[in-house]
Design a protein around this motif. Structure first.
Motif, PDB file in Angstrom:
ATOM      1  N   LYS A   1       0.906  -1.122  -0.073  1.00 29.14           N
ATOM      2  CA  LYS A   1       0.072  -0.024   0.056  1.00 29.14           C
ATOM      3  C   LYS A   1       0.865   1.147  -0.190  1.00 29.14           C
ATOM      4  O   LYS A   1       1.904   1.475   0.637  1.00 29.14           O
ATOM      5  CB  LYS A   1      -0.752   0.212   1.101  1.00 29.14           C
ATOM      6  CG  LYS A   1      -1.961  -1.125   1.317  1.00 29.14           C
ATOM      7  CD  LYS A   1      -2.615  -1.012   2.678  1.00 29.14           C
ATOM      8  CE  LYS A   1      -3.882  -2.271   2.674  1.00 29.14           C
ATOM      9  NZ  LYS A   1      -4.452  -2.208   3.998  1.00 29.14           N
TER      10      LYS A   1
ATOM     11  N   GLU B   1      -2.889   5.519   0.447  1.00 36.18           N
ATOM     12  CA  GLU B   1      -3.917   4.676   0.646  1.00 36.18           C
ATOM     13  C   GLU B   1      -3.936   4.391   2.188  1.00 36.18           C
ATOM     14  O   GLU B   1      -5.114   4.088   2.536  1.00 36.18           O
ATOM     15  CB  GLU B   1      -3.347   3.357  -0.066  1.00 36.18           C
ATOM     16  CG  GLU B   1      -3.704   3.178  -1.554  1.00 36.18           C
ATOM     17  CD  GLU B   1      -3.199   2.115  -2.310  1.00 36.18           C
ATOM     18  OE1 GLU B   1      -3.611   2.081  -3.452  1.00 36.18           O
ATOM     19  OE2 GLU B   1      -2.254   1.184  -1.614  1.00 36.18           O
ATOM     20  N   ILE B   2      -2.714   4.371   2.703  1.00 36.51           N
ATOM     21  CA  ILE B   2      -2.643   4.074   4.139  1.00 36.51           C
ATOM     22  C   ILE B   2      -3.487   5.307   4.797  1.00 36.51           C
ATOM     23  O   ILE B   2      -4.240   5.069   5.850  1.00 36.51           O
ATOM     24  CB  ILE B   2      -1.192   3.840   4.647  1.00 36.51           C
ATOM     25  CG1 ILE B   2      -0.937   2.695   4.190  1.00 36.51           C
ATOM     26  CG2 ILE B   2      -1.179   3.821   6.290  1.00 36.51           C
ATOM     27  CD1 ILE B   2       0.710   2.391   4.463  1.00 36.51           C
TER      28      ILE B   2
ATOM     29  N   GLU C   1      -7.273   4.957   4.544  1.00 39.45           N
ATOM     30  CA  GLU C   1      -7.822   3.893   5.375  1.00 39.45           C
ATOM     31  C   GLU C   1      -8.008   4.439   6.823  1.00 39.45           C
ATOM     32  O   GLU C   1      -8.809   4.182   7.556  1.00 39.45           O
ATOM     33  CB  GLU C   1      -6.968   2.580   5.324  1.00 39.45           C
ATOM     34  CG  GLU C   1      -7.247   2.173   3.885  1.00 39.45           C
ATOM     35  CD  GLU C   1      -6.371   0.648   3.790  1.00 39.45           C
ATOM     36  OE1 GLU C   1      -5.492   0.235   4.783  1.00 39.45           O
ATOM     37  OE2 GLU C   1      -6.370  -0.082   2.843  1.00 39.45           O
TER      38      GLU C   1
END
Length: 523
Positions: free
Chosen positions: A475, A479-480, A483
């Motif tokens: 990732k 993206e982290i 999330e």
């Protein structure tokens, strides 16, 4: 010496004399390992091959050839990458986004080349060539534009190199059926004497590849001294369909030496001792009863009596013939075991290298395997230059002619080998990386390691060492963060409800607008 004015048959005959020594050693090595690799002169399909008494030579050659094939042509990843000169493109003003698109396009071309390699079943021919190299030290690969790959063994080609090891001349000899020739070729060649032009008639086709100038190859073919029509021509230096291979490079010699030749003494000793024990064991296994001719026991009574019968006789009159060679066989057997251990280590048979103990850890086995693989580092370097790189260049040239891939500018894009000795180097880097993290965790603790070590960079280096493609697997930071934000919103939804989420989002939006207003406007 200039052979460009000679016919292909004359060139083959001129260079044939310097090959006899290598042929003799290659045939001697083949008899002790895989006899079909290089047969004796005059061998035909109706002849029979001698089978060695020991099988350690054949096991070693097959095992080493398989390991080399997996190291040089890995099945799950490209063994090369197309490297672009990014510095030159940056100097020309190419933006970073275009460079990224170029890299992505090159990765796609690499996958297409690997698909073509799998489709033409080149790995099968390379495996055959590796066996030839291990046993005889020499092989010649021929890659036509259509039809896959062919391997010439040492008794079917000759080669001459300059003192630097560069190829000057190559000549091949092929025995083909006269009936298989094209009609236009049959018209120009001279028919052999005492020939009825039948199906069983054969002719020798000679092919010569000569270095013409500094950057071209001159190729010609002839049969019975007659140059064949539509077969001559020139090719660029890096696009020759003929790739001569050597197992080892020896200064001043045009041919290489095989790996089996280096251990020929052990193989010969093992063959002789194994033969002696096999023949001695067969003699010892033969059961013979000796009867005293002056005794009371009759041979007929002993031979005709069924099992469990009661007969008259004297046990002292009967004895069994024994060789009494147990101690001699024991010495030979111990010597055989020592030779097997040495050959097992030399041919990377790890089962012969692992110590015989109750507890052998997996780490110990892995370390021994890596040590044995590292012993072939010099071979990987030679095959990278003489096998992998010419193979890629030839395959890409054929694909470009077939218009299955675009032409690449030589001054900007070049293939670079990423397996073999490079893979060994990455393996050692991985070992050092793991040892560093394990040692740091033991000294300062795992929490300190997680604080100071960049996990993202660690994943990248570990994936590079293992040859794994990272895009789509790990990732990204964006993206982290997304999330994490979604997880925070979910937690707020559970605590505050919908009205609380709307108020928090309005506050976040107001803060972003305030930050944008505070930023200075460009002049």
């Amino acid at each position: 010496m200039n052979y460009e004015d000679h016919t292909a048959e004359q060139l083959y005959s001129k260079l044939e004399g310097a090959r006899h020594t290598y042929l003799d050693r290659g045939r001697q090595a083949a008899k002790l390992t895989l006899p079909y690799i290089l047969t004796d002169e005059g061998f035909s399909s109706v002849s029979r091959l001698e089978t060695p008494y020991q099988g350690i030579g054949a096991r070693g050659v097959n095992n080493l050839a398989s390991k080399l094939l997996l190291a040089l042509l890995p099945p799950n990843s490209p063994f090369f990458r197309l490297q672009v000169d990014t510095q030159k493109l940056k100097n020309e003003g190419t933006p970073e986004q275009v460079l990224s698109e170029i890299e992505s396009a090159l990765r796609s071309i690499e996958d297409n080349v690997m698909n073509e390699l799998a489709k033409t079943r080149i790995r099968i021919a390379v495996h055959e060539a590796l066996k030839q190299l291990i046993v005889t030290g020499n092989a010649l690969i021929y890659m036509p534009e259509e039809g896959g790959m062919r391997v010439f063994r040492l008794d079917r080609f000759v080669v001459e190199r300059d003192p630097m090891g560069n190829v000057l001349y190559i000549a091949t000899k092929e025995t083909i059926s006269y009936a298989a020739l094209d009609e236009d070729i049959k018209e120009v060649i001279q028919q052999p004497q005492n020939s009825s032009k039948g199906v069983n008639d054969t002719v020798n086709l000679y092919t010569a590849i000569c270095l013409h100038g500094e950057n071209k190859w001159l190729i010609k073919q002839d049969i019975n001294g007659t140059l064949l029509p539509k077969t001559g021509g020139t090719l660029p230096l890096d696009k020759s369909p003929y790739i001569p291979l050597r197992f080892s490079r020896i200064d001043g010699e045009s041919y290489g030496r095989g790996y089996v030749e280096e251990y020929l003494g052990d193989l010969q000793s093992l063959e002789a001792l194994t033969k002696a024990i096999v023949e001695g064991s067969a003699a010892a296994a033969k059961v013979l009863f000796l009867i005293n001719p002056n005794g009371t026991t009759r041979p007929k009574t002993l031979s005709e009596s069924p099992n469990g019968a009661i007969v008259q006789g004297n046990a002292a009159d009967v004895s069994t013939l024994q060789l009494n060679k147990f101690n001699d066989f024991r010495v030979a057997a111990e010597t055989i075991n020592q030779i097997k251990d040495r050959l097992g280590q030399s041919f990377l048979l790890t089962s012969s290298s692992i110590r015989n103990a109750e507890r052998v850890t997996a780490e110990e086995v892995r370390m021994i395997s890596m040590e044995l693989e590292s012993a072939l580092g010099g071979l990987y370097s030679l095959l990278s230059n003489e096998l992998q790189l010419p193979l890629v260049n030839r395959l890409m040239s054929v694909m470009q002619k077939q218009k299955s891939m675009p032409k690449l500018p030589k001054d900007l894009v070049n293939p670079v080998i990423v397996t073999g000795i490079e893979a060994l180097g990455r393996g050692h880097d991985l070992q050092k990386l793991d040892a560093f993290l394990a040692g740091a965790a033991q000294i300062v603790g795992p929490q300190a390691v997680s604080t100071y070590v960049n996990i993202d960079e660690y994943f990248k280096r570990r994936a590079t060492s293992l040859g794994i493609k990272l895009p789509g697997l790990i990732k990204t930071q964006e993206e982290i963060m997304q999330e994490q934000q979604q997880a925070q919103l979910m937690q707020m939804a559970e605590k505050l409800g919908p009205s609380g989420i709307k108020a928090a989002s309005d506050q976040s939006l107001a803060e972003q607008q305030q930050q944008q207003q505070q930023q200075p406007t460009p002049e």
